[in-house]
Design an enzyme around this catalytic site. Structure first.
Site: not given
Length: 356
Positions: A138-140, A340
């Site tokens: 994901g965003c991480a 995150f």
């Protein structure tokens, strides 16, 4: 230690004003007046003023199946992957056949072979390049990607590693879903791609690199798996986005950042520059509160959110590119990259501008 040579970014098409996007997709999400009012309030509070999208706005009404959306992800994603790969390599002053290791990350589309495989023929990477496609961070994924390329180069210090991120968040659009999570997400995420080139310590280009990668840290917070991620449906990726996510970050982040910095004899006060993925205003506030940062510490991250929205894994890489263009940090200064993702997870990277 590995060294970062260049970051490249790309955005599809012209920017769309947030109000234009809201007006176009609102009727596709709901015909309930109260939910439309909520949509407008949530989009206005998102901190986003404009976004780049993979498709013309009128074509989102035709995104009614996972297969259709994924086909478009492959078509548009390949073009962006080629663009950012070329841009990052040009910035690093390296030819495509110099790349020894390639990590590709995305959480907005899937394929086998993955998009990175096509870069061998379209960009000119070597057929024997070691590839590692990743899905689910994901965003991480942008921060994690730098960290995993760093890990590879520790064991192959004379080689070149590359990270490529492609995220077409708009293609996960879920028509008819007027849940609060989807209303928030439909006003927050944009489309984009990014790439980073790093070299090991024994590579000829190691001296004179923009940044030295000093260390990394990963954090996974048990009991938070339902706060952020996807429910995979027949219609595609349905967002999980819990209101408690900022509180989770506030609770855990300081310990992880402190542990990473302590390994190098540092504290947050020693860090000149903070690069945080554009997760939204409440995420920024959670980071600032947890670390006791001054009001302007996340200014570049906030500007990225305003201009292009949250680009998932590509977001923190765009913020990093914007930061480096400004000349931050100064020689000898420290920089922390953080993002995150689902889990809930945090990925941290500590970098330093060479002193001279």
């Amino acid at each position: 230690m590995p060294h970062l040579l260049a970051v490249g970014g790309a955005l599809p098409g012209p920017p769309h004003a947030q109000q234009e996007v809201t007006a176009a997709i609102g009727p596709l999400l709901t015909d309930d007046r109260h939910r439309l009012d909520a949509l407008h309030r949530l989009h206005a509070a998102s901190g986003v003023m404009s976004r780049h999208l993979a498709l013309p706005l009128e074509e989102y009404r035709d995104l009614t199946s996972f297969g259709r959306a994924n086909d478009l992800f492959l078509r548009e994603g390949r073009l962006l992957a080629e663009e950012v790969t070329r841009a990052a390599l040009a910035g690093a002053g390296l030819p495509p056949d110099a790349v020894d290791f390639l990590l590709f990350t995305s959480v907005t589309g899937i394929s086998a072979p993955s998009i990175d495989a096509g870069l061998v023929s379209s960009v000119g990477l070597r057929p024997d390049v070691r590839r590692m496609p990743s899905f689910g961070l994901g965003c991480a994924g942008g921060a994690a990607g730098i960290a995993r390329v760093h890990d590879y180069l520790l064991g192959h210090p004379d080689q070149v590693g590359m990270l490529v991120s492609v995220e077409l968040c708009s293609l996960t659009f879920q028509a008819g879903d007027d849940s609060t999570a989807n209303l928030v997400a439909s006003g927050l995420f944009g489309d984009g791609a990014a790439a980073v080139v790093l070299v090991g310590d024994e590579h000829p280009r190691a001296r004179g690199a923009d940044l030295d990668v000093l260390g990394t840290r990963s954090g996974l917070y048990p009991g938070t798996a339902d706060q952020l991620g996807w429910h995979v449906r027949d219609s595609g990726f349905e967002i999980m986005l819990a209101a408690g996510l900022p509180e989770t970050i506030s609770t855990h982040l300081a310990a992880d950042v402190g542990a990473l910095l302590a390994e190098h004899g540092l504290t947050p006060a020693d860090v000149a520059t903070w690069v945080v993925h554009a997760g939204g205003p409440r995420i920024f506030d959670a980071v600032s509160d947890a670390l006791g940062l001054p009001e302007d510490a996340l200014a570049v991250s906030r500007e990225s959110l305003t201009a292009v929205g949250n680009l998932s894994s590509a977001s923190v890489l765009h913020v990093l590119a914007d930061t480096l263009r400004r000349g931050d940090p100064a020689a000898g200064g420290y920089l922390v990259v953080m993002a995150f993702g689902p889990g809930v997870s945090a990925e941290l990277v500590l970098l330093q501008r060479p002193a001279g």
